[in-house]
Design a protein around this motif. Structure first.
Motif, PDB file in Angstrom:
ATOM      1  N   THR A 115      -6.290  -7.117   3.270  1.00 41.51           N
ATOM      2  CA  THR A 115      -6.870  -5.799   3.118  1.00 41.51           C
ATOM      3  C   THR A 115      -5.650  -5.004   3.879  1.00 41.51           C
ATOM      4  O   THR A 115      -5.405  -5.572   5.201  1.00 41.51           O
ATOM      5  N   ASP A 122      -5.997 -10.640  -3.370  1.00 34.31           N
ATOM      6  CA  ASP A 122      -6.792 -11.903  -3.427  1.00 34.31           C
ATOM      7  C   ASP A 122      -6.355 -12.780  -4.531  1.00 34.31           C
ATOM      8  O   ASP A 122      -5.869 -12.543  -5.357  1.00 34.31           O
ATOM      9  N   CYS A 130       0.968  -1.273  -0.031  1.00 32.81           N
ATOM     10  CA  CYS A 130      -0.024   0.133  -0.247  1.00 32.81           C
ATOM     11  C   CYS A 130       0.772   1.313   0.086  1.00 32.81           C
ATOM     12  O   CYS A 130       1.889   1.303   0.877  1.00 32.81           O
ATOM     13  N   TYR A 174      -8.431 -13.266   0.885  1.00 30.98           N
ATOM     14  CA  TYR A 174      -8.837 -11.847   0.569  1.00 30.98           C
ATOM     15  C   TYR A 174      -8.003 -10.897   1.782  1.00 30.98           C
ATOM     16  O   TYR A 174      -8.296 -11.383   2.848  1.00 30.98           O
ATOM     17  N   ARG A 193      -7.235   0.968   2.006  1.00 31.79           N
ATOM     18  CA  ARG A 193      -7.160   1.546   0.563  1.00 31.79           C
ATOM     19  C   ARG A 193      -7.181   0.488  -0.514  1.00 31.79           C
ATOM     20  O   ARG A 193      -7.616   0.576  -1.578  1.00 31.79           O
ATOM     21  N   VAL A 194      -6.493  -0.666  -0.167  1.00 31.16           N
ATOM     22  CA  VAL A 194      -6.007  -1.574  -1.262  1.00 31.16           C
ATOM     23  C   VAL A 194      -6.297  -3.053  -0.490  1.00 31.16           C
ATOM     24  O   VAL A 194      -6.122  -2.957   0.647  1.00 31.16           O
ATOM     25  N   ALA A 195      -6.414  -3.931  -1.371  1.00 29.65           N
ATOM     26  CA  ALA A 195      -6.679  -5.398  -0.904  1.00 29.65           C
ATOM     27  C   ALA A 195      -6.271  -6.280  -2.156  1.00 29.65           C
ATOM     28  O   ALA A 195      -5.926  -5.838  -3.289  1.00 29.65           O
ATOM     29  N   ARG A 241      -5.976 -10.935  -8.164  1.00 28.74           N
ATOM     30  CA  ARG A 241      -7.178  -9.767  -7.888  1.00 28.74           C
ATOM     31  C   ARG A 241      -6.613  -8.658  -7.126  1.00 28.74           C
ATOM     32  O   ARG A 241      -5.868  -8.956  -5.985  1.00 28.74           O
ATOM     33  N   ARG A 242      -6.841  -7.359  -7.357  1.00 28.36           N
ATOM     34  CA  ARG A 242      -6.193  -6.336  -6.653  1.00 28.36           C
ATOM     35  C   ARG A 242      -7.756  -5.448  -6.450  1.00 28.36           C
ATOM     36  O   ARG A 242      -8.382  -5.412  -7.297  1.00 28.36           O
ATOM     37  N   CYS A 243      -7.702  -4.732  -5.411  1.00 22.49           N
ATOM     38  CA  CYS A 243      -8.966  -3.858  -5.104  1.00 22.49           C
ATOM     39  C   CYS A 243      -8.378  -2.622  -4.756  1.00 22.49           C
ATOM     40  O   CYS A 243      -7.478  -2.527  -3.729  1.00 22.49           O
ATOM     41  N   PHE A 244      -8.666  -1.497  -5.336  1.00 22.80           N
ATOM     42  CA  PHE A 244      -8.307  -0.111  -5.095  1.00 22.80           C
ATOM     43  C   PHE A 244      -9.187   0.883  -5.606  1.00 22.80           C
ATOM     44  O   PHE A 244      -9.861   0.422  -6.676  1.00 22.80           O
ATOM     45  N   THR A 245      -8.947   2.099  -5.341  1.00 21.93           N
ATOM     46  CA  THR A 245      -9.594   3.139  -6.060  1.00 21.93           C
ATOM     47  C   THR A 245      -8.831   3.555  -7.283  1.00 21.93           C
ATOM     48  O   THR A 245      -9.367   3.828  -8.174  1.00 21.93           O
TER      49      THR A 245
END
Length: 75
Positions: A29, A38, A12, A27, A34-36, A45-49
């Motif tokens: 975080t 998986d 991050c 998963y 702000r980010v994750a 897999r990326r989770c972000f804004t």
């Protein structure tokens, strides 16, 4: 050509946490949320804004690459 995920991790860029997913549906975080990440060694897999929220630290190799190194003794 097939590839294999050896490490599925990101850092991050806000809180500095390094998070790693070690198995499928693992998963994770960061502490600021702000980010994750998986997928473990099955998928990335990326989770972000914003894409700038993280630095990718994953390692992906061609299938058979690691085995070849073991046989030849290469580092």
């Amino acid at each position: 050509m097939k590839y294999r995920i050896v490490k599925n991790a990101i850092r991050c860029n806000y809180c500095g946490d390094i998070i790693e997913s070690t198995h499928r549906h693992n998963y994770k975080t960061c502490s600021c949320g702000r980010v994750a990440v998986d997928g473990g060694h099955d998928y990335l897999r990326r989770c972000f804004t914003e894409i700038e929220d993280f630095t990718d630290l994953s390692k992906v190799i061609e299938d058979g690459e690691e085995e070849t190194k073991k046989k030849t003794g290469a580092c």
